[in-house]
Design a protein around this motif. Structure first.
Motif, mmCIF file in Angstrom:
data_model
loop_
_atom_site.group_PDB
_atom_site.id
_atom_site.type_symbol
_atom_site.label_atom_id
_atom_site.label_comp_id
_atom_site.label_asym_id
_atom_site.label_seq_id
_atom_site.Cartn_x
_atom_site.Cartn_y
_atom_site.Cartn_z
ATOM 1 N N ILE A 1 21.792 132.402 106.347
ATOM 2 C CA ILE A 1 22.578 133.472 106.952
ATOM 3 C C ILE A 1 21.954 133.899 108.274
ATOM 4 N N ARG A 2 20.636 134.099 108.273
ATOM 5 C CA ARG A 2 19.948 134.492 109.514
ATOM 6 C C ARG A 2 20.117 133.436 110.598
ATOM 7 N N ARG A 3 20.022 132.167 110.203
ATOM 8 C CA ARG A 3 20.125 131.074 111.180
ATOM 9 C C ARG A 3 21.575 130.712 111.474
ATOM 10 N N GLN A 4 22.517 131.311 110.753
ATOM 11 C CA GLN A 4 23.943 131.012 110.880
ATOM 12 C C GLN A 4 24.203 129.517 110.717
ATOM 13 N N GLN A 5 23.617 128.976 109.649
ATOM 14 C CA GLN A 5 23.766 127.559 109.333
ATOM 15 C C GLN A 5 24.446 127.413 107.981
ATOM 16 N N GLY A 6 25.200 126.347 107.845
ATOM 17 C CA GLY A 6 25.803 126.032 106.558
ATOM 18 C C GLY A 6 24.792 125.343 105.657
ATOM 19 N N PHE A 7 25.099 125.306 104.388
ATOM 20 C CA PHE A 7 24.255 124.571 103.451
ATOM 21 C C PHE A 7 24.502 123.084 103.660
ATOM 22 N N TRP A 8 23.467 122.278 103.473
ATOM 23 C CA TRP A 8 23.562 120.860 103.788
ATOM 24 C C TRP A 8 24.699 120.191 103.017
ATOM 25 N N TRP A 9 24.924 120.579 101.754
ATOM 26 C CA TRP A 9 25.965 119.939 100.946
ATOM 27 C C TRP A 9 27.362 120.257 101.475
ATOM 28 N N ASP A 10 27.541 121.465 102.005
ATOM 29 C CA ASP A 10 28.839 121.817 102.588
ATOM 30 C C ASP A 10 29.064 121.066 103.895
ATOM 31 N N VAL A 11 28.013 120.994 104.704
ATOM 32 C CA VAL A 11 28.110 120.286 105.981
ATOM 33 C C VAL A 11 28.376 118.809 105.735
ATOM 34 N N LEU A 12 27.669 118.217 104.797
ATOM 35 C CA LEU A 12 27.848 116.804 104.479
ATOM 36 C C LEU A 12 29.269 116.530 103.998
ATOM 37 N N TYR A 13 29.769 117.357 103.102
ATOM 38 C CA TYR A 13 31.128 117.161 102.590
ATOM 39 C C TYR A 13 32.150 117.222 103.721
ATOM 40 N N ARG A 14 32.083 118.251 104.545
ATOM 41 C CA ARG A 14 33.059 118.401 105.635
ATOM 42 C C ARG A 14 32.968 117.252 106.633
ATOM 43 N N GLU A 15 31.746 116.819 106.932
ATOM 44 C CA GLU A 15 31.570 115.733 107.907
ATOM 45 C C GLU A 15 32.104 114.413 107.353
ATOM 46 N N ARG A 16 31.803 114.123 106.088
ATOM 47 C CA ARG A 16 32.290 112.875 105.496
ATOM 48 C C ARG A 16 33.815 112.885 105.407
ATOM 49 N N LEU A 17 34.385 114.040 105.077
ATOM 50 C CA LEU A 17 35.834 114.163 104.999
ATOM 51 C C LEU A 17 36.448 113.968 106.385
ATOM 52 N N ARG A 18 35.816 114.572 107.398
ATOM 53 C CA ARG A 18 36.300 114.443 108.777
ATOM 54 C C ARG A 18 36.300 112.979 109.219
ATOM 55 N N ARG A 19 35.342 112.214 108.735
ATOM 56 C CA ARG A 19 35.231 110.807 109.110
ATOM 57 C C ARG A 19 36.110 109.896 108.257
ATOM 58 N N GLY A 20 36.915 110.491 107.381
ATOM 59 C CA GLY A 20 37.892 109.704 106.646
ATOM 60 C C GLY A 20 37.486 109.281 105.244
ATOM 61 N N ALA A 21 36.349 109.722 104.764
ATOM 62 C CA ALA A 21 35.935 109.352 103.403
ATOM 63 C C ALA A 21 36.798 110.093 102.382
ATOM 64 N N THR A 22 37.093 109.426 101.292
ATOM 65 C CA THR A 22 37.850 110.072 100.223
ATOM 66 C C THR A 22 36.895 110.925 99.386
#
Length: 151
Positions: free
Chosen positions: A123-144
């Motif tokens: 929250i202080r660093r205004q960063q997402g959790f790695w698992w959320d970032v990974l999921y969104r990035e993989r989805l953005r790249r077309g992974a099912t």
């Protein structure tokens, strides 16, 4: 097939044994992460599919356990003061997702205690959790979703 057979045998044994041994009372600890407002929001790609709980789902969860005779408890009540002749549920919300605030009216309505574990660093660093970032990035790249779960 073996796993299904064992589950079937276990279910039959439980039904046969319950009248003789009685049901053991338990403390269930149930953890939640983020919350989605609607099915549409769930399908937006922003939420990890493993966190697909809506306000309606949560309300049903609370109502189910209340109807089944469970008592909701807090960490302070766990221990000697916990009634041994009752089933209990301890709810936790992990990581401090802002969406969890939407559940406060339900908790108040049913007078259900809950524990909120807030990860202040992200929250202080205004960063997402790695698992959320990974999921969104993989989805953005077309992974099912199936592929993401396999990975």
């Amino acid at each position: 097939m073996i796993r299904q057979a064992l589950r079937g045998i276990d279910t039959v044994f439980q039904r046969l044994a319950a009248p003789f041994f009685g049901e053991r009372k338990a403390l269930l600890c149930v953890l939640f992460h983020g919350l989605s407002c609607s099915v549409k929001e769930l399908r937006s790609g922003f939420f990890d599919p493993q966190q697909r709980v809506t306000e309606i789902d949560f309300r049903r969860f609370v109502e189910y356990f209340l109807t089944a005779g469970f008592e909701f408890t807090s960490p302070e009540m766990v221990g000697p003061s916990l009634r041994e002749n009752s089933n209990h549920v301890l709810i936790t919300f992990d990581d401090g997702y802002a969406s969890n605030q939407q559940l406060l009216p339900i908790l108040d309505e049913y007078r259900v205690p809950a524990v909120f574990f807030v990860a202040t660093g992200p929250i202080r660093r205004q960063q997402g959790f790695w698992w959320d970032v990974l999921y969104r990035e993989r989805l953005r790249r077309g992974a099912t979703e199936t592929r993401i779960f396999q990975e």
